[in-house]
Write a protein that holds these residues in place. Structure first.
Motif, PDB file in Angstrom:
ATOM      1  N   UNK A 125       0.838  -1.197   0.000  1.00 15.04           N
ATOM      2  CA  UNK A 125       0.000   0.000   0.000  1.00 15.04           C
ATOM      3  C   UNK A 125       0.879   1.257   0.000  1.00 15.04           C
ATOM      4  N   UNK A 126       0.417   2.289  -0.688  1.00  9.31           N
ATOM      5  CA  UNK A 126       1.081   3.603  -0.656  1.00  9.31           C
ATOM      6  C   UNK A 126       0.120   4.564   0.013  1.00  9.31           C
ATOM      7  N   UNK A 127       0.575   5.235   1.050  1.00  9.93           N
ATOM      8  CA  UNK A 127      -0.318   6.110   1.797  1.00  9.93           C
ATOM      9  C   UNK A 127       0.093   7.561   1.589  1.00  9.93           C
ATOM     10  N   UNK A 128      -0.854   8.357   1.121  1.00  6.18           N
ATOM     11  CA  UNK A 128      -0.601   9.787   0.909  1.00  6.18           C
ATOM     12  C   UNK A 128      -0.832  10.565   2.205  1.00  6.18           C
ATOM     13  N   UNK A 129      -0.230  11.744   2.305  1.00  4.03           N
ATOM     14  CA  UNK A 129      -0.416  12.598   3.482  1.00  4.03           C
ATOM     15  C   UNK A 129      -1.897  12.923   3.665  1.00  4.03           C
ATOM     16  N   UNK A 130      -2.307  13.149   4.917  1.00  3.73           N
ATOM     17  CA  UNK A 130      -3.705  13.476   5.200  1.00  3.73           C
ATOM     18  C   UNK A 130      -4.164  12.755   6.448  1.00  3.73           C
ATOM     19  N   UNK A 131      -5.477  12.686   6.616  1.00  7.21           N
ATOM     20  CA  UNK A 131      -6.032  11.912   7.727  1.00  7.21           C
ATOM     21  C   UNK A 131      -6.491  10.573   7.141  1.00  7.21           C
ATOM     22  N   UNK A 132      -5.884   9.513   7.646  1.00  5.83           N
ATOM     23  CA  UNK A 132      -6.082   8.188   7.042  1.00  5.83           C
ATOM     24  C   UNK A 132      -6.741   7.261   8.058  1.00  5.83           C
ATOM     25  N   UNK A 133      -7.805   6.615   7.674  1.00  6.15           N
ATOM     26  CA  UNK A 133      -8.440   5.620   8.540  1.00  6.15           C
ATOM     27  C   UNK A 133      -7.851   4.254   8.242  1.00  6.15           C
ATOM     28  N   UNK A 134      -7.427   3.554   9.290  1.00  8.13           N
ATOM     29  CA  UNK A 134      -6.962   2.172   9.128  1.00  8.13           C
ATOM     30  C   UNK A 134      -8.016   1.298   9.801  1.00  8.13           C
ATOM     31  N   UNK A 135      -8.851   0.662   8.999  1.00 10.76           N
ATOM     32  CA  UNK A 135      -9.997  -0.035   9.580  1.00 10.76           C
ATOM     33  C   UNK A 135      -9.941  -1.534   9.329  1.00 10.76           C
ATOM     34  N   UNK A 136     -10.518  -2.255  10.244  1.00 11.78           N
ATOM     35  CA  UNK A 136     -10.591  -3.708  10.159  1.00 11.78           C
ATOM     36  C   UNK A 136     -11.136  -4.222  11.477  1.00 11.78           C
ATOM     37  N   UNK A 137     -11.703  -5.410  11.429  1.00 11.03           N
ATOM     38  CA  UNK A 137     -12.272  -5.997  12.647  1.00 11.03           C
ATOM     39  C   UNK A 137     -11.164  -6.263  13.671  1.00 11.03           C
ATOM     40  N   UNK A 138     -11.545  -6.545  14.883  1.00 11.96           N
ATOM     41  CA  UNK A 138     -10.550  -6.885  15.896  1.00 11.96           C
ATOM     42  C   UNK A 138      -9.715  -8.061  15.402  1.00 11.96           C
ATOM     43  N   UNK A 139      -8.405  -7.941  15.542  1.00 10.27           N
ATOM     44  CA  UNK A 139      -7.518  -9.023  15.108  1.00 10.27           C
ATOM     45  C   UNK A 139      -7.134  -8.940  13.638  1.00 10.27           C
ATOM     46  N   UNK A 140      -7.569  -7.895  12.937  1.00 12.68           N
ATOM     47  CA  UNK A 140      -7.283  -7.778  11.494  1.00 12.68           C
ATOM     48  C   UNK A 140      -5.811  -7.484  11.213  1.00 12.68           C
ATOM     49  N   UNK A 141      -5.110  -6.941  12.205  1.00 10.71           N
ATOM     50  CA  UNK A 141      -3.691  -6.655  12.014  1.00 10.71           C
ATOM     51  C   UNK A 141      -3.331  -5.177  12.107  1.00 10.71           C
ATOM     52  N   UNK A 142      -4.259  -4.351  12.558  1.00 13.49           N
ATOM     53  CA  UNK A 142      -4.039  -2.907  12.601  1.00 13.49           C
ATOM     54  C   UNK A 142      -2.886  -2.541  13.553  1.00 13.49           C
ATOM     55  N   UNK A 162     -16.040   9.577   8.679  1.00 16.72           N
ATOM     56  CA  UNK A 162     -16.451  10.979   8.764  1.00 16.72           C
ATOM     57  C   UNK A 162     -15.283  11.943   8.778  1.00 16.72           C
ATOM     58  N   UNK A 163     -14.143  11.491   9.304  1.00 19.13           N
ATOM     59  CA  UNK A 163     -13.060  12.457   9.521  1.00 19.13           C
ATOM     60  C   UNK A 163     -11.842  12.210   8.635  1.00 19.13           C
ATOM     61  N   UNK A 164     -11.898  11.155   7.801  1.00 22.59           N
ATOM     62  CA  UNK A 164     -10.697  10.786   7.046  1.00 22.59           C
ATOM     63  C   UNK A 164     -10.739  11.246   5.593  1.00 22.59           C
ATOM     64  N   UNK A 165      -9.544  11.486   5.032  1.00 26.33           N
ATOM     65  CA  UNK A 165      -9.419  11.765   3.603  1.00 26.33           C
ATOM     66  C   UNK A 165      -9.327  10.461   2.835  1.00 26.33           C
ATOM     67  N   UNK A 166      -8.697   9.462   3.465  1.00 23.65           N
ATOM     68  CA  UNK A 166      -8.550   8.182   2.781  1.00 23.65           C
ATOM     69  C   UNK A 166      -8.674   7.039   3.779  1.00 23.65           C
ATOM     70  N   UNK A 219      -7.764   0.252  -0.458  1.00 25.66           N
ATOM     71  CA  UNK A 219      -7.095   1.477  -0.011  1.00 25.66           C
ATOM     72  C   UNK A 219      -7.359   2.539  -1.053  1.00 25.66           C
ATOM     73  N   UNK A 220      -7.948   3.626  -0.638  1.00 27.26           N
ATOM     74  CA  UNK A 220      -8.257   4.677  -1.606  1.00 27.26           C
ATOM     75  C   UNK A 220      -8.675   5.941  -0.868  1.00 27.26           C
ATOM     76  N   UNK A 221      -8.788   7.011  -1.635  1.00 28.71           N
ATOM     77  CA  UNK A 221      -9.348   8.227  -1.053  1.00 28.71           C
ATOM     78  C   UNK A 221     -10.851   8.005  -0.871  1.00 28.71           C
ATOM     79  N   UNK A 222     -11.396   8.565   0.202  1.00 23.54           N
ATOM     80  CA  UNK A 222     -12.830   8.386   0.455  1.00 23.54           C
ATOM     81  C   UNK A 222     -13.637   8.948  -0.705  1.00 23.54           C
ATOM     82  N   UNK A 223     -13.184  10.090  -1.246  1.00 25.72           N
ATOM     83  CA  UNK A 223     -13.944  10.703  -2.336  1.00 25.72           C
ATOM     84  C   UNK A 223     -13.992   9.768  -3.537  1.00 25.72           C
ATOM     85  N   UNK A 224     -12.908   9.022  -3.772  1.00 28.06           N
ATOM     86  CA  UNK A 224     -12.891   8.099  -4.907  1.00 28.06           C
ATOM     87  C   UNK A 224     -13.816   6.917  -4.631  1.00 28.06           C
ATOM     88  N   UNK A 225     -13.851   6.470  -3.356  1.00 24.28           N
ATOM     89  CA  UNK A 225     -14.707   5.330  -3.018  1.00 24.28           C
ATOM     90  C   UNK A 225     -16.184   5.680  -3.157  1.00 24.28           C
TER      91      UNK A 225
END
Ligand code: ATP
Length: 304
Positions: A25-42, A200-204, A216-222
């Protein structure tokens, strides 16, 4: 600007648990949400970025630096708010955050000043001389956030910052994270098992499941790619659905609404024309934006 880049990142713990698997994954600057269920590896991902644990294979760069071999340089630029309660109850927030500032290499006076400033940013300035043991859960979370900010990092890694908070506390924490990301120009990775919350608060968004990258993407693109037009007529819904289908539009029913994915701006005009030709009373025609959570299947968001 890319701030985090991974290539086939894999982490297998002793005992054979694969916490991360071939994550690229390539992560751009901004506010990024890293989401996944418990145990997903976050948490594992965050610990690897901080150099707290080494990958089993693959590569990771934070600001172009390798957290395994350039740990100090990475940590100088990264602030970390751990998930668990790790605060000493019998010192004040001011003392604690100053102490962590000193550990980051700040001289005494600078550490004290930066601690006050960080505590002001998180809304604890007035209370900073009280012992942490007497703080509410929300205040303790904010102390953890302040200590992550004390050395003026370029990137914050926040592991489940809303953990243990009631709905109002969650909202306040999320607004604070959003403000830090936007007003201070700091990039923020916010880990959460609650997709709807960080969206609500993330750019990607980076969504992982069982250690694998889901998306993995920008929220606006999703959400932008999935706009739909919602059409409602007071009568003749079936007729209109039939007419739109004949125009090669994809129509789904949702109660009295007809939903048509917006593939071109001309779709909008085509719907208006069809309504006029059938002489139906148009009740509404509006463009809806999906929430990100709707874009994942039920399985993907199980527990999210
Ligand atoms: N030190 C460890 N030793 C062995 N297994 C571990 C260790 N740390 C994490 N794991 C396992 O690795 C997997 C991913 O854990 P991780 O903590 O990274 O997930 P997470 O998405 O952060 O979940 P949570 O929100 O519950 O912390 C889980 O199956 C977990 O049990």
């Amino acid at each position: 600007m890319t701030i985090i880049a991974t290539q086939s990142l894999t982490k297998t713990y002793g005992g054979g648990v694969t916490a991360l698997s071939e994550l690229t994954v390539d992560v751009e600057a901004g506010v990024i949400g890293l989401v996944g269920a418990n145990g997903a590896g976050k948490s594992t991902f965050i610990k690897i970025m901080l150099g707290l644990t080494a990958p089993t294979s693959g590569d990771v760069r934070v600001f172009g630096l390798d957290p395994v071999t350039e740990t100090d340089q990475v940590r100088a630029r990264v602030g970390y708010m751990p998930e668990n309660d790790c605060l000493p109850p019998d010192v004040s927030a001011a003392e604690f955050v100053t102490h962590l500032g000193r550990l980051s290499g700040l001289p005494k006076t600078a550490a004290r000043e930066r601690a006050s400033e960080a505590l002001r940013h998180v809304g604890l300035y007035e209370e900073r001389y009280r012992q942490i043991g007497g703080y509410s859960t929300g205040m303790k979370q904010r102390v953890k956030l302040a200590q992550a900010l004390v050395h003026d990092p370029d990137l914050l890694l926040l592991d489940e910052p809303t953990n243990g908070l009631d709905p109002a506390g969650r909202d306040a924490m999320l607004s604070l994270v959003h403000r830090i990301g936007n007003e201070f120009g700091i990039s923020v990775v916010v880990c959460s098992h609650l997709l709807g919350e960080v969206e609500r608060i993330c750019d990607s968004l980076i969504a992982i499941e069982a250690g694998r990258l889901l998306r993995a993407d920008r929220i606006s693109a999703m959400t932008g790619a999935s706009d739909v037009l919602a059409v409602e007529v007071s009568e003749g819904t079936d007729e209109l659905a039939e007419a739109l289908t004949q125009l090669q539009l994809t129509v789904t029913r949702e109660g009295r609404l007809l939903l048509v994915p917006l593939t071109a701006q001309s779709d909008y005009d085509a719907i208006l024309r069809a309504v006029a030709e059938l002489d139906l009373p148009l009740h509404r025609l509006d463009q809806r934006r999906h929430r990100v959570a709707e874009l994942f299947t039920a399985k993907e968001t199980a527990d999210v």
